[in-house]
Design a protein around this motif. Structure first.
Motif, PDB file in Angstrom:
ATOM      1  N   ALA A 165     -39.848 -15.615  33.467  1.00 61.27           N
ATOM      2  CA  ALA A 165     -40.852 -15.658  32.694  1.00 61.27           C
ATOM      3  C   ALA A 165     -42.215 -16.639  32.933  1.00 61.27           C
ATOM      4  O   ALA A 165     -41.325 -17.576  33.818  1.00 61.27           O
ATOM      5  N   VAL A 166     -43.676 -16.378  32.641  1.00 64.37           N
ATOM      6  CA  VAL A 166     -44.694 -17.175  33.453  1.00 64.37           C
ATOM      7  C   VAL A 166     -45.030 -16.866  32.281  1.00 64.37           C
ATOM      8  O   VAL A 166     -45.631 -16.036  32.024  1.00 64.37           O
ATOM      9  N   LEU A 167     -46.022 -18.339  32.002  1.00 70.80           N
ATOM     10  CA  LEU A 167     -47.089 -18.274  30.961  1.00 70.80           C
ATOM     11  C   LEU A 167     -48.130 -17.930  31.888  1.00 70.80           C
ATOM     12  O   LEU A 167     -48.375 -18.690  32.756  1.00 70.80           O
ATOM     13  N   PHE A 168     -48.932 -17.049  31.047  1.00 73.76           N
ATOM     14  CA  PHE A 168     -50.470 -16.521  31.600  1.00 73.76           C
ATOM     15  C   PHE A 168     -51.645 -17.405  31.541  1.00 73.76           C
ATOM     16  O   PHE A 168     -51.960 -17.939  29.898  1.00 73.76           O
ATOM     17  N   THR A 169     -52.042 -17.680  32.352  1.00 71.55           N
ATOM     18  CA  THR A 169     -53.470 -18.450  31.658  1.00 71.55           C
ATOM     19  C   THR A 169     -55.074 -17.849  32.191  1.00 71.55           C
ATOM     20  O   THR A 169     -55.781 -17.853  31.690  1.00 71.55           O
ATOM     21  N   ASP A 170     -54.654 -17.382  33.660  1.00 67.32           N
ATOM     22  CA  ASP A 170     -56.168 -16.139  34.058  1.00 67.32           C
ATOM     23  C   ASP A 170     -55.362 -15.559  34.739  1.00 67.32           C
ATOM     24  O   ASP A 170     -53.886 -15.890  35.495  1.00 67.32           O
ATOM     25  N   ALA A 171     -55.766 -14.392  35.544  1.00 71.58           N
ATOM     26  CA  ALA A 171     -55.966 -13.173  36.733  1.00 71.58           C
ATOM     27  C   ALA A 171     -54.914 -14.017  38.080  1.00 71.58           C
ATOM     28  O   ALA A 171     -54.153 -13.839  38.731  1.00 71.58           O
ATOM     29  N   ARG A 172     -55.800 -15.028  38.325  1.00 73.88           N
ATOM     30  CA  ARG A 172     -55.927 -15.629  39.046  1.00 73.88           C
ATOM     31  C   ARG A 172     -54.630 -16.852  39.590  1.00 73.88           C
ATOM     32  O   ARG A 172     -53.741 -16.193  40.172  1.00 73.88           O
ATOM     33  N   ALA A 173     -54.337 -17.226  38.587  1.00 76.95           N
ATOM     34  CA  ALA A 173     -53.166 -18.281  38.214  1.00 76.95           C
ATOM     35  C   ALA A 173     -51.056 -16.770  38.110  1.00 76.95           C
ATOM     36  O   ALA A 173     -50.583 -17.365  39.364  1.00 76.95           O
ATOM     37  N   LEU A 174     -52.426 -15.696  37.567  1.00 71.14           N
ATOM     38  CA  LEU A 174     -50.753 -14.759  37.842  1.00 71.14           C
ATOM     39  C   LEU A 174     -50.994 -14.276  39.024  1.00 71.14           C
ATOM     40  O   LEU A 174     -49.319 -13.391  39.454  1.00 71.14           O
ATOM     41  N   GLU A 175     -51.308 -14.292  39.852  1.00 73.46           N
ATOM     42  CA  GLU A 175     -51.382 -13.442  40.973  1.00 73.46           C
ATOM     43  C   GLU A 175     -50.540 -14.669  42.225  1.00 73.46           C
ATOM     44  O   GLU A 175     -50.176 -14.388  42.844  1.00 73.46           O
ATOM     45  N   ARG A 176     -51.049 -15.509  42.126  1.00 72.82           N
ATOM     46  CA  ARG A 176     -50.381 -16.661  42.904  1.00 72.82           C
ATOM     47  C   ARG A 176     -49.213 -17.020  42.313  1.00 72.82           C
ATOM     48  O   ARG A 176     -47.909 -17.381  42.789  1.00 72.82           O
ATOM     49  N   ASP A 177     -48.243 -17.024  40.476  1.00 75.19           N
ATOM     50  CA  ASP A 177     -47.244 -16.883  40.215  1.00 75.19           C
ATOM     51  C   ASP A 177     -46.098 -15.873  40.852  1.00 75.19           C
ATOM     52  O   ASP A 177     -45.760 -15.799  40.758  1.00 75.19           O
ATOM     53  N   LEU A 178     -47.085 -14.056  41.471  1.00 75.91           N
ATOM     54  CA  LEU A 178     -46.845 -13.306  41.548  1.00 75.91           C
ATOM     55  C   LEU A 178     -46.106 -13.015  43.046  1.00 75.91           C
ATOM     56  O   LEU A 178     -44.807 -13.618  43.379  1.00 75.91           O
ATOM     57  N   ALA A 179     -46.838 -14.067  43.716  1.00 73.74           N
ATOM     58  CA  ALA A 179     -46.723 -14.288  44.974  1.00 73.74           C
ATOM     59  C   ALA A 179     -45.664 -15.643  45.018  1.00 73.74           C
ATOM     60  O   ALA A 179     -44.455 -14.980  45.941  1.00 73.74           O
ATOM     61  N   ALA A 180     -45.964 -16.120  44.580  1.00 72.99           N
ATOM     62  CA  ALA A 180     -44.179 -17.395  45.243  1.00 72.99           C
ATOM     63  C   ALA A 180     -43.059 -16.685  44.547  1.00 72.99           C
ATOM     64  O   ALA A 180     -42.080 -17.850  44.714  1.00 72.99           O
ATOM     65  N   ARG A 181     -43.182 -15.472  43.638  1.00 74.79           N
ATOM     66  CA  ARG A 181     -41.591 -14.884  44.003  1.00 74.79           C
ATOM     67  C   ARG A 181     -42.222 -13.872  43.904  1.00 74.79           C
ATOM     68  O   ARG A 181     -40.581 -12.751  44.419  1.00 74.79           O
ATOM     69  N   GLY A 182     -42.070 -13.986  45.949  1.00 73.65           N
ATOM     70  CA  GLY A 182     -42.528 -12.634  46.630  1.00 73.65           C
ATOM     71  C   GLY A 182     -42.989 -11.303  46.405  1.00 73.65           C
ATOM     72  O   GLY A 182     -41.926 -10.178  46.957  1.00 73.65           O
ATOM     73  N   ILE A 183     -43.535 -11.372  45.210  1.00 75.68           N
ATOM     74  CA  ILE A 183     -44.139  -9.801  44.896  1.00 75.68           C
ATOM     75  C   ILE A 183     -45.146 -10.010  45.582  1.00 75.68           C
ATOM     76  O   ILE A 183     -46.547 -10.272  45.366  1.00 75.68           O
TER      77      ILE A 183
END
Length: 202
Positions: free
Chosen positions: A182-200
């Motif tokens: 799970a990840v805490l959402f703050t904004d779309a740009r941060a989410l995109e970084r979180d996804l990339a860090a997990r190989g998505i």
């Protein structure tokens, strides 16, 4: 663990929600409005509609306790549509790119059943993922473990391979306690970084 399932919350992740929008007009005084939300139409009261309680019952309970505030209590449901004025275009674009890219995307939301029916009509992108678990339709709410287990069983998710995205830390913690990532959402740009860090890849 490789992520094979992506699960979005909706309110404050994909769709804006703010009860102050109509109530800044209904109760113009900020201190009086804050008292109303802290003591009458509280978060604890509202979450029970997300759990499945009808608005009629919810209103009746509060009107009996606070008869002087009856009109404002009834205004909460009457003006609900103003509380969700728009979607977050950048978050929606990210979700749509994930779906178009072949990722398994579902949604898990705390939302009253009747108001979610309205949201489906107003926000067509809600139909794009594979499916949605709506708390008010099943009588379970986040962060209780049962709703995560229900969602995983309903959509055939392997919890350890599922990534949950939510703006509430307690709901993120609930997902992790159920064995999800799970990840805490703050904004779309941060989410995109979180996804990339997990190989998505998007």
């Amino acid at each position: 663990m490789e992520i094979r399932h992506i699960v979005f919350d909706i309110g404050k992740v994909l769709v804006h929600y703010d009860p102050d929008i109509p109530f800044s007009r209904i109760i113009p005084d900020p201190a009086e409005r804050r008292w109303f939300f802290d003591n009458v139409c509280t978060s604890a009261w509202n979450i029970e509609q997300d759990r499945g309680r009808s608005w009629e019952e919810a209103e009746a309970l509060l009107v009996a306790e606070h008869p002087a505030h009856a009109d404002n209590i009834r205004a909460f449901r009457r003006h609900w549509h103003e509380m969700v004025p728009h979607a977050y275009d950048d978050s929606v674009a990210l979700l749509e790119r994930l779906v178009a890219g072949g990722h398994d995307v579902t949604m898990l939301t705390n939302w009253a059943a009747d108001t979610f029916s309205e949201a489906r009509v107003r926000f067509p992108f809600l139909e794009k993922p594979r499916g949605i678990t709506v708390s008010g339709e099943i009588g379970l709410i986040k962060p209780d473990r049962a709703i995560y287990d229900h969602h995983a069983a309903s959509f055939g998710l392997e919890p350890s391979a599922a990534l949950f995205i939510d703006d509430s830390q307690k709901n993120v913690d609930g997902a992790m306690a159920a064995g999800w990532q799970a990840v805490l959402f703050t904004d779309a740009r941060a989410l995109e970084r979180d996804l990339a860090a997990r190989g998505i890849r998007i």
